[in-house]
Every structure is written in structure tokens, then in C-alpha cells.
Write a protein that holds these residues in place. Sequence first.
Motif, PDB file in Angstrom:
ATOM      1  N   ILE A  14       0.832  -1.202   0.000  1.00  0.00           N
ATOM      2  CA  ILE A  14       0.000   0.000   0.000  1.00  0.00           C
ATOM      3  C   ILE A  14       0.867   1.253   0.000  1.00  0.00           C
ATOM      4  CG2 ILE A  14      -1.610   1.349   1.415  1.00  0.00           C
ATOM      5  CD1 ILE A  14      -2.930  -1.357   2.140  1.00  0.00           C
ATOM      6  N   LYS A  32      -7.917   5.709  -4.141  1.00  0.00           N
ATOM      7  CA  LYS A  32      -8.538   4.965  -3.040  1.00  0.00           C
ATOM      8  C   LYS A  32      -9.292   3.741  -3.566  1.00  0.00           C
ATOM      9  CE  LYS A  32     -11.418   5.605   1.023  1.00  0.00           C
ATOM     10  NZ  LYS A  32     -12.176   6.543   1.832  1.00  0.00           N
ATOM     11  N   GLU A  33     -10.030   3.901  -4.651  1.00  0.00           N
ATOM     12  CA  GLU A  33     -10.761   2.781  -5.243  1.00  0.00           C
ATOM     13  C   GLU A  33      -9.800   1.696  -5.735  1.00  0.00           C
ATOM     14  OE1 GLU A  33     -13.121   4.506  -8.329  1.00  0.00           O
ATOM     15  OE2 GLU A  33     -14.535   5.420  -6.931  1.00  0.00           O
ATOM     16  N   ARG A  36      -8.256  -0.150  -2.739  1.00  0.00           N
ATOM     17  CA  ARG A  36      -9.226  -1.060  -2.137  1.00  0.00           C
ATOM     18  C   ARG A  36      -9.354  -2.335  -2.979  1.00  0.00           C
ATOM     19  NH1 ARG A  36     -13.829   2.006  -1.423  1.00  0.00           N
ATOM     20  NH2 ARG A  36     -13.095   2.540   0.653  1.00  0.00           N
ATOM     21  N   ALA A  37      -9.451  -2.180  -4.277  1.00  0.00           N
ATOM     22  CA  ALA A  37      -9.570  -3.338  -5.167  1.00  0.00           C
ATOM     23  C   ALA A  37      -8.315  -4.208  -5.107  1.00  0.00           C
ATOM     24  CB  ALA A  37      -9.826  -2.878  -6.596  1.00  0.00           C
ATOM     25  N   THR A  39      -6.166  -4.476  -2.601  1.00  0.00           N
ATOM     26  CA  THR A  39      -6.110  -5.137  -1.296  1.00  0.00           C
ATOM     27  C   THR A  39      -7.076  -6.306  -1.235  1.00  0.00           C
ATOM     28  OG1 THR A  39      -5.466  -3.047  -0.265  1.00  0.00           O
ATOM     29  CG2 THR A  39      -6.303  -4.763   1.186  1.00  0.00           C
ATOM     30  N   GLU A  40      -8.287  -6.125  -1.748  1.00  0.00           N
ATOM     31  CA  GLU A  40      -9.265  -7.213  -1.767  1.00  0.00           C
ATOM     32  C   GLU A  40      -8.767  -8.383  -2.613  1.00  0.00           C
ATOM     33  OE1 GLU A  40     -12.901  -5.484  -3.130  1.00  0.00           O
ATOM     34  OE2 GLU A  40     -13.249  -4.402  -1.255  1.00  0.00           O
TER      35      GLU A  40
END
Length: 101
Positions: A14, A32-33, A36-37, A39-40
Motif C-alpha cells: 500500500i 482509493k478505489e 481497495r480493489a 487489497t481485496e
Amino acid sequence: MYRRPLQSIVRNIINVSASRATLGKIDAIHRKESMRAMTETFYAAIFGYDEGILLGDGVLAAALWRNMFKRQCEDPRQLELMSLTANRCSSSILWTGRTCY
């Protein structure tokens, strides 16, 4: 058992990604989007590998096929070798605490 190293890896990914995104002038919402994607996806892959190591070679091979080969493996021997390597490395980490490389 390996929660701290996993958290450290995710934190470093990150941090590096965020610093590279600021260099490329990506706006905060898209950054940010994307983070998040990413990391998921990372956690889903780790979950699949863990499940495969616990449940057997077929499940591990399926997780590797989905995540590493992007469902496009022409040579099943490559998938078999990757599965054997993942099993060997996970056993090495569990029994000795060191990686196999």
C-alpha cells in the motif's frame, strides 16, 4: 501464525503503491478505489492459497490457476510444478519458520 508478516507485506504494498500514485498525479478518489480493489484481490488470493494448502492439491492448483495463471495455463505441468513448489514452501515455513529460497 503468519498474520504479522502478512500485514507487513500488505502495508508495504500500500505504501509503495500510494507513493507511486502520487508521482503519477492520480486523483485521490481513483487512488482509493484502486487501492481497495488491489487489497481485496490480494487477500482473496491469500485465502485461496491457504484453503488449497489445507484442503489438498486440487484446491491449491485451482487457486494458482485462477490467481497466478489468470485461467490461461496451456501446459498442466507448469501448474503441477507451481503447486508442488507452493506445498514445499508452505511446509518449510511451517516446520522451520524460514522460506524455501
